[in-house]
Design a protein around this motif. Structure first.
Motif, PDB file in Angstrom:
ATOM      1  N   ASN A  95      20.267  -0.212 -25.723  1.00 14.88           N
ATOM      2  CA  ASN A  95      21.624  -0.707 -25.953  1.00 14.88           C
ATOM      3  C   ASN A  95      21.687  -1.763 -27.040  1.00 14.88           C
ATOM      4  OD1 ASN A  95      22.646   0.958 -23.880  1.00 14.88           O
ATOM      5  ND2 ASN A  95      22.048  -0.550 -22.358  1.00 14.88           N
ATOM      6  N   SER A 154      19.625   1.219 -20.907  1.00 13.03           N
ATOM      7  CA  SER A 154      20.239   2.004 -19.843  1.00 13.03           C
ATOM      8  C   SER A 154      19.374   3.241 -19.673  1.00 13.03           C
ATOM      9  CB  SER A 154      21.657   2.432 -20.203  1.00 13.03           C
ATOM     10  OG  SER A 154      22.491   1.312 -20.361  1.00 13.03           O
ATOM     11  N   SER A 160      20.918   5.687 -11.967  1.00 13.71           N
ATOM     12  CA  SER A 160      21.380   5.037 -13.190  1.00 13.71           C
ATOM     13  C   SER A 160      20.890   3.593 -13.169  1.00 13.71           C
ATOM     14  CB  SER A 160      22.906   5.088 -13.249  1.00 13.71           C
ATOM     15  OG  SER A 160      23.381   4.444 -14.388  1.00 13.71           O
ATOM     16  N   THR A 209      20.397  -0.060 -15.424  1.00 14.73           N
ATOM     17  CA  THR A 209      20.700  -0.892 -16.581  1.00 14.73           C
ATOM     18  C   THR A 209      19.891  -2.171 -16.435  1.00 14.73           C
ATOM     19  OG1 THR A 209      22.928   0.004 -16.686  1.00 14.73           O
ATOM     20  CG2 THR A 209      22.529  -2.029 -17.890  1.00 14.73           C
TER      21      THR A 209
END
Length: 115
Positions: free
Chosen positions: A61, A77, A103, A105
């Motif tokens: 990112n 991510s 998921s 992050t």
């Protein structure tokens, strides 16, 4: 989940049993470029003491100075899909999908220099 009862159930013995297994870990074994700002990170995911290989699809990112820590940092991510039953959290499958997408992050910061 934002739902207290559901979170309590997920943390209980039917699913993650966090009293017995408080930690989920991922240990990378290889990292490969997968295009601009993309990586494939292979590693071992351990849930409830069961370890399976997974591949994370990672997006970088941002790379740069972390404004609070004042040290270099990278924001990532990542996603992967696993079968819940592979990790003994497959309760109610197949009525509830056995396939779930994880998921993740995170931000990694260069450690402070040793003093």
């Amino acid at each position: 989940t934002g739902l207290d009862k559901l979170e309590q159930h997920l943390r209980g013995p039917d699913f993650f049993d966090v009293t017995t297994w408080p930690t989920i870990t991922f240990k990378s074994t290889s990292v490969k470029a997968a295009g601009k700002g993309k990586l494939k990170v292979t590693g071992d995911l351990t849930i409830k003491g069961i370890t399976k290989p997974v591949v994370l699809s990672v997006t970088i990112n941002k790379l740069g100075m972390q404004p609070i820590a004042k040290r270099e940092a990278a924001g990532f991510s990542a996603t992967t899909t696993i079968k819940r039953s592979d990790f003994d959290v497959g309760k109610y499958a197949p009525n509830v999908s056995d396939q779930v997408m994880l998921s993740i992050t995170t931000e990694a910061i260069v450690p402070k220099p040793a003093q």
